[in-house]
Motif scaffolding. Structure first.
Motif, PDB file in Angstrom:
ATOM      1  N   VAL A 106     -93.344 -25.915  13.893  1.00  0.00           N
ATOM      2  CA  VAL A 106     -91.986 -26.125  13.373  1.00  0.00           C
ATOM      3  C   VAL A 106     -90.977 -26.453  14.472  1.00  0.00           C
ATOM      4  O   VAL A 106     -89.961 -27.076  14.225  1.00  0.00           O
ATOM      5  CB  VAL A 106     -91.557 -24.874  12.571  1.00  0.00           C
ATOM      6  CG1 VAL A 106     -90.125 -24.977  12.085  1.00  0.00           C
ATOM      7  CG2 VAL A 106     -92.505 -24.674  11.388  1.00  0.00           C
TER       8      VAL A 106
ATOM      9  N   CYS B  80     -97.197 -23.577  10.034  1.00  0.00           N
ATOM     10  CA  CYS B  80     -95.934 -23.073   9.451  1.00  0.00           C
ATOM     11  C   CYS B  80     -96.233 -21.934   8.481  1.00  0.00           C
ATOM     12  O   CYS B  80     -95.857 -20.794   8.708  1.00  0.00           O
ATOM     13  CB  CYS B  80     -95.137 -24.175   8.768  1.00  0.00           C
ATOM     14  SG  CYS B  80     -93.658 -23.555   7.939  1.00  0.00           S
TER      15      CYS B  80
ATOM     16  N   SER C 214     -90.334 -27.023   2.860  1.00  0.00           N
ATOM     17  CA  SER C 214     -89.178 -27.384   3.699  1.00  0.00           C
ATOM     18  C   SER C 214     -89.045 -28.898   3.851  1.00  0.00           C
ATOM     19  O   SER C 214     -87.940 -29.414   3.982  1.00  0.00           O
ATOM     20  CB  SER C 214     -89.315 -26.801   5.105  1.00  0.00           C
ATOM     21  OG  SER C 214     -89.471 -25.427   5.053  1.00  0.00           O
TER      22      SER C 214
ATOM     23  N   CYS D 108     -95.089 -28.997   3.669  1.00  0.00           N
ATOM     24  CA  CYS D 108     -94.370 -27.728   3.504  1.00  0.00           C
ATOM     25  C   CYS D 108     -93.199 -27.967   2.546  1.00  0.00           C
ATOM     26  O   CYS D 108     -92.615 -29.047   2.538  1.00  0.00           O
ATOM     27  CB  CYS D 108     -93.852 -27.286   4.873  1.00  0.00           C
ATOM     28  SG  CYS D 108     -92.831 -25.818   4.841  1.00  0.00           S
TER      29      CYS D 108
ATOM     30  N   ARG E  60    -101.909 -25.756  -0.612  1.00  0.00           N
ATOM     31  CA  ARG E  60    -101.135 -26.570   0.315  1.00  0.00           C
ATOM     32  C   ARG E  60    -101.717 -27.986   0.320  1.00  0.00           C
ATOM     33  O   ARG E  60    -102.939 -28.133   0.480  1.00  0.00           O
ATOM     34  CB  ARG E  60    -101.281 -25.977   1.729  1.00  0.00           C
ATOM     35  CG  ARG E  60    -100.172 -26.327   2.693  1.00  0.00           C
ATOM     36  CD  ARG E  60     -98.861 -25.751   2.307  1.00  0.00           C
ATOM     37  NE  ARG E  60     -98.023 -25.406   3.443  1.00  0.00           N
ATOM     38  CZ  ARG E  60     -96.805 -24.889   3.302  1.00  0.00           C
ATOM     39  NH1 ARG E  60     -96.303 -24.680   2.101  1.00  0.00           N
ATOM     40  NH2 ARG E  60     -96.084 -24.586   4.365  1.00  0.00           N
TER      41      ARG E  60
ATOM     42  N   HIS F 273     -94.227 -30.634   9.745  1.00  0.00           N
ATOM     43  CA  HIS F 273     -94.292 -29.710  10.881  1.00  0.00           C
ATOM     44  C   HIS F 273     -95.514 -28.795  10.816  1.00  0.00           C
ATOM     45  O   HIS F 273     -95.485 -27.664  11.288  1.00  0.00           O
ATOM     46  CB  HIS F 273     -92.965 -28.950  11.064  1.00  0.00           C
ATOM     47  CG  HIS F 273     -92.546 -28.096   9.916  1.00  0.00           C
ATOM     48  ND1 HIS F 273     -91.233 -27.735   9.711  1.00  0.00           N
ATOM     49  CD2 HIS F 273     -93.242 -27.503   8.927  1.00  0.00           C
ATOM     50  CE1 HIS F 273     -91.160 -26.966   8.638  1.00  0.00           C
ATOM     51  NE2 HIS F 273     -92.353 -26.795   8.154  1.00  0.00           N
ATOM     52  N   GLU F 274     -96.588 -29.339  10.238  1.00  0.00           N
ATOM     53  CA  GLU F 274     -97.889 -28.645  10.268  1.00  0.00           C
ATOM     54  C   GLU F 274     -98.910 -29.663  10.758  1.00  0.00           C
ATOM     55  O   GLU F 274     -99.663 -30.240   9.982  1.00  0.00           O
ATOM     56  CB  GLU F 274     -98.244 -28.130   8.865  1.00  0.00           C
ATOM     57  CG  GLU F 274     -97.283 -27.054   8.378  1.00  0.00           C
ATOM     58  CD  GLU F 274     -97.614 -26.490   6.991  1.00  0.00           C
ATOM     59  OE1 GLU F 274     -97.168 -25.374   6.698  1.00  0.00           O
ATOM     60  OE2 GLU F 274     -98.317 -27.171   6.217  1.00  0.00           O
TER      61      GLU F 274
HETATM   62 ZN   LIG Z   1     -92.703 -25.297   6.936  1.00  0.00          ZN
END
Ligand SMILES: [Zn+2]
Ligand SMILES: [Zn+2]
Length: 347
Positions: free
Chosen positions: A89, A158, A43, A41, A338, A63-64
């Protein structure tokens, strides 16, 4: 303690590198997950590079997370060893504030515990999914169907829920004209969901090279947002716009495309405040809003919906030793749409 291996950033300026660490021994309500896949991500990059000025090092991002249960605590009721599960997340919240009681744990008034880079309610630093295992309270573990490609499910944790939740909250469905701004990790999921919910879906992008992809992913129309004439033709015609872009862009030009009383929801987080012309809100009583991920029940609902409808993320697989290259390519928006790390490559 639970021994773990992963990739960590040791500072804002060092690349991710192999790192050994410990997680807590599973407590009564904990589930131990062996991680199979983890999405990358944007993030993760903001956090690893301390671009939000709150980083804690060493930092293991991610966080995925998709994996299989390898052990459960004595009080766990919802999961068994061997089940396919997801972690997103957040991994904890206070469970007693009005937001938690409403099943909106992501808005916990006492602060939801992020999956990595914070001190949790046990006093430990949280480490994310760029690792071989994770220990999580069962309330924050999701059931994942065996029907879909598990690697392509990872980004739903996410990117998927971040777009599903606002589209549901503002009741996007048939008869509505819905705009999606940005066609990246978040935007391509927003497009798939809005199309699946039956809305007339319009993709906004700055890049002509994305027109064909947008149509393939469910767009009824594609508007090049730099084309002032094309934008003018869409004035005051939208019931809802979901903006997934975190880079600086002209939000006022997009606000003018909403009908009276319609809502603009922001999920991309710019690091500098945008300039907003309040007239664009006032003269048509338009609403400006925002949204972050979703609660645990809604995240499960989203995963179940995706299993039923066959919805997954468009992914490019990578290996953990190529994670720093993957970061560079995400920053350049050079991925469709992704990256997912095959965590078997950690061995
Ligand atoms: Zn994320
Ligand atoms: Zn709470």
């Amino acid at each position: 303690m639970t021994q773990s291996r992963g990739y960590a950033a040791q500072s804002a300026t060092t690349p991710l590198a192999p790192y050994q660490f410990q997680r807590r021994d599973p407590k009564g309500r904990d589930v131990v997950v062996e991680i199979m896949y983890c999405g990358v991500c944007h993030s993760d990059i903001h956090s690893a590079r301390n671009e939000w000025k709150n980083a804690v090092y060493p930092m293991v991002p991610g966080h995925e997370i998709i994996g299989r249960v390898t052990a459960v605590g004595s009080e766990v009721t919802r999961f068994k060893v061997g089940e396919l599960v997801g972690v997103g997340v957040i991994v904890d919240s206070c469970r007693s504030c009005p937001s938690c009681k409403a099943g909106e744990e992501q808005y916990c008034d006492n602060g939801a515990t992020l999956t990595y880079g914070v001190t949790d309610r046990h006093g430990d630093i949280t480490y994310g999914g760029y690792s071989n295992n994770i220990v999580v309270d069962e309330h924050f573990v999701l059931k994942v169907s065996e029907k879909l490609n598990p690697a392509a499910v990872a980004p739903l944790l996410c990117a998927g829920i971040t777009t599903y939740s606002p589209l549901r909250h503002w009741k996007v469905g048939p008869g509505m004209k819905v705009g999606i701004v940005g066609l990246g990790g978040l935007g391509h999921m927003a497009l798939k969901f809005a199309h699946s919910f039956g809305a007339h879906t319009v993709q906004f992008t700055t890049s002509e090279s994305k027109i064909e992809d947008a149509k393939r992913l469910g767009a009824d129309e594609v508007v090049i947002s730099k084309d002032a004439n094309a934008m003018k033709k869409q004035a005051s015609s939208f019931d809802f716009i979901l903006d997934t872009v975190s880079a600086p862009h002209d939000i006022n030009a997009l606000l003018q495309l909403l009908k009276r009383d319609a809502t603009y929801a922001q999920v991309g987080l710019p690091d500098t405040p945008p300039t907003l012309f309040m007239g664009d809100l006032i003269f048509k009583r338009r609403n400006m809003s925002g949204s972050i991920i979703g609660g645990m029940a809604e995240t499960q609902e989203m995963l179940d919906y995706c299993a039923e409808k066959g919805i997954v993320s468009e992914i490019e697989m990578t290996s953990i030793d190529k994670i720093n290259e993957a970061f560079e390519r995400v920053v350049k928006a050079d991925v469709k749409y992704r990256f997912v790390i095959d965590m078997a490559t950690l061995k």
